[in-house]
Design a protein around this motif. Sequence first.
Motif, PDB file in Angstrom:
ATOM      1  N   ALA A  90       0.832  -1.209   0.000  1.00 14.43           N
ATOM      2  CA  ALA A  90       0.000   0.000   0.000  1.00 14.43           C
ATOM      3  C   ALA A  90       0.863   1.255   0.000  1.00 14.43           C
ATOM      4  N   LEU A  91       1.938   1.233   0.794  1.00 14.63           N
ATOM      5  CA  LEU A  91       2.832   2.382   0.843  1.00 14.63           C
ATOM      6  C   LEU A  91       3.518   2.604  -0.499  1.00 14.63           C
ATOM      7  N   ALA A  92       3.900   1.506  -1.158  1.00 16.94           N
ATOM      8  CA  ALA A  92       4.536   1.632  -2.469  1.00 16.94           C
ATOM      9  C   ALA A  92       3.570   2.232  -3.481  1.00 16.94           C
ATOM     10  N   ALA A  93       2.299   1.776  -3.446  1.00 12.68           N
ATOM     11  CA  ALA A  93       1.308   2.316  -4.374  1.00 12.68           C
ATOM     12  C   ALA A  93       1.067   3.796  -4.113  1.00 12.68           C
ATOM     13  N   ARG A  94       0.974   4.179  -2.839  1.00 11.40           N
ATOM     14  CA  ARG A  94       0.745   5.581  -2.517  1.00 11.40           C
ATOM     15  C   ARG A  94       1.949   6.436  -2.914  1.00 11.40           C
TER      16      ARG A  94
ATOM     17  N   ARG B  19      -0.604   6.277  -6.675  1.00 18.22           N
ATOM     18  CA  ARG B  19      -1.787   5.463  -6.973  1.00 18.22           C
ATOM     19  C   ARG B  19      -2.615   5.314  -5.696  1.00 18.22           C
ATOM     20  N   ALA B  20      -3.293   6.386  -5.313  1.00 17.78           N
ATOM     21  CA  ALA B  20      -4.027   6.406  -4.057  1.00 17.78           C
ATOM     22  C   ALA B  20      -5.158   5.379  -4.046  1.00 17.78           C
ATOM     23  N   ALA B  21      -5.873   5.238  -5.182  1.00 17.77           N
ATOM     24  CA  ALA B  21      -6.984   4.282  -5.235  1.00 17.77           C
ATOM     25  C   ALA B  21      -6.474   2.858  -5.049  1.00 17.77           C
ATOM     26  N   ASP B  22      -5.349   2.548  -5.689  1.00 19.82           N
ATOM     27  CA  ASP B  22      -4.766   1.213  -5.518  1.00 19.82           C
ATOM     28  C   ASP B  22      -4.346   0.994  -4.074  1.00 19.82           C
ATOM     29  N   ALA B  23      -3.775   2.022  -3.470  1.00 23.26           N
ATOM     30  CA  ALA B  23      -3.346   1.901  -2.072  1.00 23.26           C
ATOM     31  C   ALA B  23      -4.530   1.605  -1.161  1.00 23.26           C
ATOM     32  N   ARG B  24      -5.676   2.267  -1.427  1.00 22.74           N
ATOM     33  CA  ARG B  24      -6.870   2.015  -0.607  1.00 22.74           C
ATOM     34  C   ARG B  24      -7.365   0.590  -0.794  1.00 22.74           C
ATOM     35  N   ARG B  25      -7.359   0.108  -2.022  1.00 24.25           N
ATOM     36  CA  ARG B  25      -7.790  -1.275  -2.277  1.00 24.25           C
ATOM     37  C   ARG B  25      -6.892  -2.274  -1.565  1.00 24.25           C
ATOM     38  N   ILE B  26      -5.603  -2.029  -1.633  1.00 27.43           N
ATOM     39  CA  ILE B  26      -4.657  -2.952  -0.997  1.00 27.43           C
ATOM     40  C   ILE B  26      -4.832  -2.937   0.511  1.00 27.43           C
ATOM     41  N   ARG B  27      -4.951  -1.742   1.089  1.00 31.00           N
ATOM     42  CA  ARG B  27      -5.078  -1.647   2.543  1.00 31.00           C
ATOM     43  C   ARG B  27      -6.397  -2.226   3.040  1.00 31.00           C
ATOM     44  N   ALA B  28      -7.401  -2.270   2.164  1.00 30.92           N
ATOM     45  CA  ALA B  28      -8.702  -2.828   2.561  1.00 30.92           C
ATOM     46  C   ALA B  28      -8.692  -4.359   2.593  1.00 30.92           C
ATOM     47  N   ALA B  29      -7.643  -4.981   2.065  1.00 30.72           N
ATOM     48  CA  ALA B  29      -7.581  -6.448   2.072  1.00 30.72           C
ATOM     49  C   ALA B  29      -7.484  -6.971   3.492  1.00 30.72           C
ATOM     50  N   ARG B  30      -8.276  -7.978   3.791  1.00 35.66           N
ATOM     51  CA  ARG B  30      -8.308  -8.559   5.132  1.00 35.66           C
ATOM     52  C   ARG B  30      -7.425  -9.798   5.187  1.00 35.66           C
TER      53      ARG B  30
END
Length: 310
Positions: A37-41, A45-56
Amino acid sequence: MAGKRVGPDGEDGVEQVLDELYATPPSDFVPRREQAALAARSDGRAADARRIRAARRPTQAAWAANLLLRARPQESRRFLELGQALREAYRTLDADGVKELSEQRRSIVSALSRQAAELAREAGHRLSDATRQDVDSTLRAVLADQDAADRWAAGRLESALTPPADFPARSAGTPAGGRTERARAEAPRPSSSRKKDELAERRRRRQEQLDAARRAAEEAARLLREMRAARADAVSALQRARERHDLAEQRRSTAEEELRRAGEELERADRERREAEEGLRAAGDAVERAERTARDTEKEAARLAGPAED
């Protein structure tokens, strides 16, 4: 490392990152997720970072099932195809056919569950008995339920799946052709020719159902044979690896023993060298003293041998 690129950019990139995350052992999931997520941000790529961080984080059983899908794609694809065939067969079979397919189903689930446990062990995580039961439950659900099959096929299970009480079957009192006994009783009596046609149609449908059931059973048996062969290959490979490990261990022990002996010999040689050096110094000192004594003696002898006094 902050800012490290974990996957490629774009939609395909974030999907790849998520696929890899859900095949990551649960103990490593959160650090990997935060890193990705940090790499995407950092890449904007903020949207990608949010998707990644939302993974459980998945449970141990869900991770093992995801790992099985990713590491054994061909077996997994055939397992999903088999589930479709079995669900269709269960809707049309009689009790004897259902019993036969149930036995095949249990064998296949057990074989795949063992593969999942072996993959987890190779990844450094031994599954507990309770986790193995959850993996079995997930695989039974995949065979019995289309929604469960779709969820597993996505490769991102977060928890174990629970199978339905039984495979989907036709409603009680409804024959394979789809008409209820009551509807048949209320229907007008057909003519002799019509009776023959209906009988032939029922026989044709029955034959089709039996053929489908046999194909499903044959596919189940073939898949089971392949899984057993793969397991036998894995056992052989493990045995060879253990033999190589034992041989390497034996060589290491021999080398360590030789190194120990060489060290002892080196210490003895070093001690003898020091003693020889000390002996050499002592001998040199003795030679010097003897030479001085000889010179002094010669001088004294020369003095005594000089001309006598008058």
